[in-house]
Design an enzyme around this catalytic site. Sequence first.
Site, PDB file in Angstrom:
ATOM      1  N   ALA A 100      -7.518   3.042   7.182  1.00 59.55           N
ATOM      2  CA  ALA A 100      -6.146   3.219   7.360  1.00 59.55           C
ATOM      3  C   ALA A 100      -6.040   3.942   8.913  1.00 59.55           C
ATOM      4  O   ALA A 100      -6.465   3.407   9.982  1.00 59.55           O
ATOM      5  CB  ALA A 100      -5.453   3.892   6.397  1.00 59.55           C
TER       6      ALA A 100
ATOM      7  N   LEU B  71      -8.957   4.727  11.105  1.00 61.06           N
ATOM      8  CA  LEU B  71      -9.669   3.484  11.600  1.00 61.06           C
ATOM      9  C   LEU B  71      -8.934   3.008  12.831  1.00 61.06           C
ATOM     10  O   LEU B  71      -9.658   2.901  13.955  1.00 61.06           O
ATOM     11  CB  LEU B  71      -9.457   2.337  10.694  1.00 61.06           C
ATOM     12  CG  LEU B  71     -10.226   0.904  11.204  1.00 61.06           C
ATOM     13  CD1 LEU B  71     -11.668   1.027  11.340  1.00 61.06           C
ATOM     14  CD2 LEU B  71      -9.856  -0.250  10.392  1.00 61.06           C
TER      15      LEU B  71
ATOM     16  N   ASP C 143       0.680  -1.245  -0.106  1.00 66.34           N
ATOM     17  CA  ASP C 143      -0.114  -0.050  -0.012  1.00 66.34           C
ATOM     18  C   ASP C 143       0.812   1.040  -0.072  1.00 66.34           C
ATOM     19  O   ASP C 143       0.374   2.314  -0.537  1.00 66.34           O
ATOM     20  CB  ASP C 143      -1.073  -0.010   1.238  1.00 66.34           C
ATOM     21  CG  ASP C 143      -2.042  -0.957   1.181  1.00 66.34           C
ATOM     22  OD1 ASP C 143      -2.571  -1.371   0.044  1.00 66.34           O
ATOM     23  OD2 ASP C 143      -2.339  -1.565   1.976  1.00 66.34           O
TER      24      ASP C 143
END
Length: 292
Positions: free
Chosen positions: A189, A192, A73
Amino acid sequence: MNNHFNCIGIVGHPRHPTALTTHEMLWRWLLDCGYDVIIEQQIAEELKLTDARTGTLAEIGQQADLAVVVGGDGNMLGAARVLARYDISVIGINRGNLGFLTDLDPDNAQQQLADVLEGHYIREQRFLLEAQVCQKNCQKRISTAINEVVLHPGKVAHMIEFEVYIDEKFAFSQRSDGLIISTPTGSTAYSLSAGGPILTPSLDAITLVPMFPHTLSARPLVINSSSTIRLRFSNMRSDLEISCDSQIALPIQEGEDVFIRRCDYPLNLIHPKDYSYFNTLSSKLGWSKKLF
């Protein structure tokens, strides 16, 4: 060969050098299929591909129809912030850990990518945030973020005080460790982890999530993505920073404000035909399984 994507770029710098074999496999396979292929210059040098057509990220964005990001990512975020400026689609092969944004499994990437190149895919636009640090009549420092823009202290963690204005109207003041301003993409990400809500990617919304607020009443706030957020600071006792996707830092100096708004251009993501956002939540983040 079909006309969905004629020129394909290969980008990404995996953490483990052994993952570079995926780049070379992909390059040779695409050439054998008759595609025009541009590989990122640094990768070509590391693989000693002396006969490859190479380019920078910007050149790939200008010349290619599709960019394949090989990595995790972090690689996707770094490449996509640049590629989003251009009319190019982006897909990822996961050679990292979580791989929330990189859909293709490295063990089956060739077949999955072949299906995409034949036109069997889902196209999705994700919006970015633009952060500006500026003072009246002074030059702006600007960056963009796909996941989130984070206000935080510089090198030492401590409480900071700031005010938040939304569309030039006072919203709230806060004493906390900082503030996470997240896109729907970034809602799974850092946001959260701080207790923010999960937003499905199609929502035109931005979340503001406090980081360890020194109050009993602070809650995450969801606003329309068309709004402009302004952060103001009255008593700056130490250096503050704005962090974009945890990759780019913009220092904030005395007398400066921060403006955060939706970026003018989107990221054009490509997913395999069987892609499901909720399946990704389940497989990557342990979202509840089906009962029957």
